[in-house]
Design an enzyme around this catalytic site. Structure first.
Site, PDB file in Angstrom:
ATOM      1  N   THR A  17      -5.088  -3.088  -4.111  1.00 18.38           N
ATOM      2  CA  THR A  17      -5.964  -3.690  -5.128  1.00 18.38           C
ATOM      3  C   THR A  17      -6.246  -5.164  -4.812  1.00 18.38           C
ATOM      4  OG1 THR A  17      -4.979  -2.230  -6.772  1.00 18.38           O
ATOM      5  CG2 THR A  17      -6.196  -4.111  -7.613  1.00 18.38           C
ATOM      6  N   VAL A  18      -5.193  -5.943  -4.594  1.00 14.59           N
ATOM      7  CA  VAL A  18      -5.373  -7.385  -4.375  1.00 14.59           C
ATOM      8  C   VAL A  18      -5.895  -7.651  -2.959  1.00 14.59           C
ATOM      9  CG1 VAL A  18      -4.255  -9.640  -4.389  1.00 14.59           C
ATOM     10  CG2 VAL A  18      -3.528  -7.899  -6.029  1.00 14.59           C
ATOM     11  N   GLU A 193       1.604  -2.547 -11.632  1.00 14.19           N
ATOM     12  CA  GLU A 193       2.262  -2.513 -10.327  1.00 14.19           C
ATOM     13  C   GLU A 193       2.188  -1.088  -9.778  1.00 14.19           C
ATOM     14  OE1 GLU A 193       3.748  -5.475  -8.908  1.00 14.19           O
ATOM     15  OE2 GLU A 193       2.424  -6.097 -10.509  1.00 14.19           O
ATOM     16  N   ASP A 204       8.790  -7.100 -14.456  1.00 13.30           N
ATOM     17  CA  ASP A 204       7.707  -7.925 -13.905  1.00 13.30           C
ATOM     18  C   ASP A 204       7.643  -9.271 -14.654  1.00 13.30           C
ATOM     19  OD1 ASP A 204       4.896  -7.895 -12.325  1.00 13.30           O
ATOM     20  OD2 ASP A 204       4.557  -8.674 -14.346  1.00 13.30           O
ATOM     21  N   LYS A 208       8.500 -13.250 -13.397  1.00 10.75           N
ATOM     22  CA  LYS A 208       7.569 -14.374 -13.591  1.00 10.75           C
ATOM     23  C   LYS A 208       8.237 -15.490 -14.396  1.00 10.75           C
ATOM     24  CE  LYS A 208       3.544 -11.366 -13.356  1.00 10.75           C
ATOM     25  NZ  LYS A 208       2.700 -10.455 -14.142  1.00 10.75           N
ATOM     26  N   GLY A 305      -5.288  -7.887 -12.115  1.00 13.46           N
ATOM     27  CA  GLY A 305      -6.536  -7.366 -11.573  1.00 13.46           C
ATOM     28  C   GLY A 305      -6.800  -7.949 -10.182  1.00 13.46           C
TER      29      GLY A 305
HETATM   30  P1  NAP Z   1      -1.149  -1.990  -4.136  1.00 14.37           P
HETATM   31  O1  NAP Z   1      -2.528  -1.703  -4.614  1.00 14.37           O
HETATM   32  O2  NAP Z   1      -0.099  -0.954  -4.318  1.00 14.37           O
HETATM   33  O3  NAP Z   1      -1.258  -2.350  -2.573  1.00 14.37           O
HETATM   34  C1  NAP Z   1      -0.133  -2.498  -1.743  1.00 14.37           C
HETATM   35  C2  NAP Z   1      -0.603  -2.521  -0.292  1.00 14.37           C
HETATM   36  O4  NAP Z   1       0.522  -2.795   0.544  1.00 14.37           O
HETATM   37  C3  NAP Z   1      -1.204  -1.203   0.198  1.00 14.37           C
HETATM   38  O5  NAP Z   1      -2.263  -1.478   1.085  1.00 14.37           O
HETATM   39  C4  NAP Z   1      -0.044  -0.544   0.943  1.00 14.37           C
HETATM   40  O6  NAP Z   1      -0.464   0.274   2.012  1.00 14.37           O
HETATM   41  C5  NAP Z   1       0.668  -1.746   1.516  1.00 14.37           C
HETATM   42  N1  NAP Z   1       2.092  -1.532   1.701  1.00 14.37           N
HETATM   43  C6  NAP Z   1       3.043  -1.364   0.729  1.00 14.37           C
HETATM   44  N2  NAP Z   1       4.250  -1.208   1.289  1.00 14.37           N
HETATM   45  C7  NAP Z   1       4.068  -1.262   2.624  1.00 14.37           C
HETATM   46  C8  NAP Z   1       4.957  -1.168   3.739  1.00 14.37           C
HETATM   47  N3  NAP Z   1       6.268  -0.982   3.593  1.00 14.37           N
HETATM   48  N4  NAP Z   1       4.427  -1.291   4.986  1.00 14.37           N
HETATM   49  C9  NAP Z   1       3.100  -1.491   5.135  1.00 14.37           C
HETATM   50  N5  NAP Z   1       2.209  -1.592   4.130  1.00 14.37           N
HETATM   51  C10 NAP Z   1       2.704  -1.488   2.886  1.00 14.37           C
HETATM   52  O7  NAP Z   1      -0.581  -3.321  -4.797  1.00 14.37           O
HETATM   53  P2  NAP Z   1      -1.416  -4.537  -5.457  1.00 14.37           P
HETATM   54  O8  NAP Z   1      -1.709  -4.225  -6.873  1.00 14.37           O
HETATM   55  O9  NAP Z   1      -2.511  -4.934  -4.539  1.00 14.37           O
HETATM   56  O10 NAP Z   1      -0.279  -5.663  -5.499  1.00 14.37           O
HETATM   57  C11 NAP Z   1       0.133  -6.314  -4.323  1.00 14.37           C
HETATM   58  C12 NAP Z   1       1.062  -7.469  -4.674  1.00 14.37           C
HETATM   59  O11 NAP Z   1       0.357  -8.370  -5.534  1.00 14.37           O
HETATM   60  C13 NAP Z   1       2.320  -7.088  -5.445  1.00 14.37           C
HETATM   61  O12 NAP Z   1       3.375  -7.960  -5.068  1.00 14.37           O
HETATM   62  C14 NAP Z   1       1.938  -7.341  -6.885  1.00 14.37           C
HETATM   63  O13 NAP Z   1       3.065  -7.617  -7.713  1.00 14.37           O
HETATM   64  C15 NAP Z   1       1.096  -8.569  -6.729  1.00 14.37           C
HETATM   65  N6  NAP Z   1       0.153  -8.797  -7.813  1.00 14.37           N
HETATM   66  C16 NAP Z   1      -0.679  -7.813  -8.213  1.00 14.37           C
HETATM   67  C17 NAP Z   1      -1.583  -8.054  -9.228  1.00 14.37           C
HETATM   68  C18 NAP Z   1      -2.509  -6.992  -9.732  1.00 14.37           C
HETATM   69  O14 NAP Z   1      -3.161  -7.235 -10.750  1.00 14.37           O
HETATM   70  N7  NAP Z   1      -2.619  -5.856  -9.076  1.00 14.37           N
HETATM   71  C19 NAP Z   1      -1.626  -9.322  -9.814  1.00 14.37           C
HETATM   72  C20 NAP Z   1      -0.768 -10.333  -9.367  1.00 14.37           C
HETATM   73  C21 NAP Z   1       0.120 -10.050  -8.357  1.00 14.37           C
HETATM   74  P3  NAP Z   1      -1.314   1.632   1.767  1.00 14.37           P
HETATM   75  O15 NAP Z   1      -2.664   1.148   1.292  1.00 14.37           O
HETATM   76  O16 NAP Z   1      -1.378   2.280   3.087  1.00 14.37           O
HETATM   77  O17 NAP Z   1      -0.567   2.384   0.713  1.00 14.37           O
HETATM   78  N1  HSE Z   2       1.270  -5.856 -12.926  1.00 14.05           N
HETATM   79  C1  HSE Z   2       1.106  -7.232 -13.236  1.00 14.05           C
HETATM   80  C2  HSE Z   2       0.638  -7.370 -14.678  1.00 14.05           C
HETATM   81  C3  HSE Z   2       0.088  -7.832 -12.307  1.00 14.05           C
HETATM   82  O1  HSE Z   2       0.264  -6.377 -15.294  1.00 14.05           O
HETATM   83  O2  HSE Z   2       0.675  -8.477 -15.199  1.00 14.05           O
HETATM   84  C4  HSE Z   2       0.070  -9.313 -12.347  1.00 14.05           C
HETATM   85  O3  HSE Z   2       1.229  -9.863 -11.805  1.00 14.05           O
END
Ligand code: NAP
Ligand code: HSE
Length: 433
Positions: A17-18, A193, A204, A208, A305
């Protein structure tokens, strides 16, 4: 893969997603006059698990499942970590920082557990470690605490720091969506997450709050120092009862620095409708910072997001590139060595719901136990009759240990059925903001 001469290559760990939002931003702003143009940015290589899955806007040729292609690429200047998890992520970031490659991460669990260690590695090699996106996505709260409020003594941080749970609670209250349905929607929208247990269970938000309180109080607060509860055990009847009493329910992060030490907690709490945090809805986050010198500052905005988070990631990349060695307030978190308060000594107001048999004298007995433990009652509401009566008490501010002692005695009363429900209350005009 070699970088174009003059281009700065950005490697990515993760492209979900990010990550995809970051890539879209970096690719989309090439040449349009944004600050990135001071440095021509080039995306790739990108580590993922499944290289075959199509990702809109991402060149498949950049994808790899071999971490060394990102970590050991001599042309990569900054590594963006958006894969999440603690391992193997910790090993990867340690390896990159040891090589002197700067890192931008959105990973709050990693920073809350291993931030100090990673800062030490970065400091030793002269690399930068930035983590704005790890807390509250688009809201620039890390920078405000690390830089803007350096001269202020921050005494309290109160926040709604999880977008998923705030979205769920808002949708349940606003359109009466069921818990499971609201959670599924938050997952679809990219707020949750990969494993939403951390969101709904409070881990989570605890990570934070560990990061925010470390920065606010110049202390080393790790995630294990933050007792947390989530929203997964909340009962719809308590949401309805809270509304009748003039409150909304929010997952709160509450951190205080006071004479007895520091306390940091996460819990679902009742927030008075007139409180500034009560109006924060959907996936928005808000952080209320208090200091005797600045008064109250509140930062509000999208807390989850892809695009909201990518804006913080990209800003960190640009900030790293624009930082000349030593000119940015560098890395290591100062540690004032302030102690943590024993959790039982922390104070708040309380909401207590009891299922009771409606017999003469029940309320008097409960009130007497509560008073005996040094707590006082603000509001009492009784509904139902016979063996199915419900007694809801809102108590003035008191210590956790007083509340636990009172409840242990109340639970032993013959007239009390099942376990009492306890939630903490914010915004009654006492102690807390
Ligand atoms: P996500 O959609 O699950 O994406 C994770 C990515 O990392 C995927 O591309 C996955 O590969 C890859 N990955 C995971 N484990 C791996 C491993 N062991 N080796 C290689 N690749 C690996 O997660 P996200 O929502 O983007 O979040 C990413 C980070 O940002 C997290 O730390 C989360 O807490 C943080 N964050 C997220 C948000 C939010 O709103 N989503 C906001 C703030 C912070 P595949 O695509 O092949 O599965
Ligand atoms: N999963 C987290 C949330 C993303 O819902 O706030 C932002 O860190």
């Amino acid at each position: 893969m070699t970088a174009d001469s003059g281009a700065v290559r950005i490697g990515l760990l993760g492209c979900g997603t990010v990550g995809q939002s970051v890539v879209r931003w970096l690719e989309g702003h090439e040449g349009d006059g944004k600050p990135a143009d001071n440095h021509r940015l080039e995306v790739g290589p990108i580590l993922v698990r499944d290289t075959a899955r199509p990702r809109p806007g991402v060149d498949p040729a950049l994808l790899t499942d071999d971490p060394a292609r990102v970590l050991d690429d001599p042309d990569v200047s900054v590594i963006v970590e958006v894969m999440g998890g603690v391992q193997p992520t910790l090993d990867y970031l340690r390896r990159a920082l040891q090589r002197g490659v700067s890192v931008v991460t959105a990973n709050k669990q990693l920073m809350a557990r291993h931030g100090p260690e990673l800062f030490d590695v970065a400091q030793a090699s002269g690399a930068e470690l930035r983590f704005e996106a790890s807390v509250c996505a688009a809201i620039p709260v890390i920078k405000v605490l690390r830089e803007s409020l350096l001269a202020a003594e921050v005494t309290a941080v109160t926040g709604i720091v999880n977008g998923t749970t705030n979205f769920i609670l808002t949708e349940m209250a606003r359109v009466g969506l069921g818990y499971e349905e609201a959670l599924a929607r938050a997952q679809e929208l990219g707020y949750a997450e990969a494993d939403p247990t951390d969101d709904v269970g409070g881990a989570d938000a605890a990570a934070k709050m560990a990061i925010l309180s470390s920065l606010a109080f110049h202390s080393r607060v790790g995630i294990d120092d933050v007792p947390y509860e989530g929203i997964d055990d909340l009962q719809p009847e308590d949401l309805a009862q809270a509304a009748d009493l003039g409150f909304v329910v929010k997952l709160l992060g509450v951190a205080r620095s006071q004479a007895g030490g520091i306390s940091v907690r996460v819990y679902p709490g009742l927030v008075s409708r007139g409180h500034r945090l009560a109006a924060i809805g959907g996936p928005d986050n808000a952080v209320l910072l208090e200091s005797p010198t600045t008064g109250e500052l509140m930062l509000v905005g999208p807390g989850a997001g892809g695009d909201a988070t990518a804006s913080a990631v990209v800003a960190d990349i640009l900030s790293v590139l624009g930082t000349h060695q030593g000119s940015f307030l560098h890395n290591a978190l100062a540690d004032s060595g302030r102690p943590l308060m024993p959790p039982d000594e922390v104070t708040s107001a309380f909401y207590v719901r009891l299922s009771v048999a409606d017999r003469p004298g029940v309320l008097a007995k409960v009130a007497s136990i509560v008073a005996d433990e040094g707590l006082s009652i603000r509001t009492v509401v009784q509904s139902g009759t016979g063996d199915e009566a419900r007694l809801v008490l809102v108590l003035h501010e008191g210590r956790e240990r007083q509340m636990k002692a009172a409840l242990a005695r109340v639970s032993e009363m013959d007239e009390v059925r099942g376990e009492p429900v306890v939630l903490r209350v914010l915004g009654t005009g006492e102690g807390e903001p």
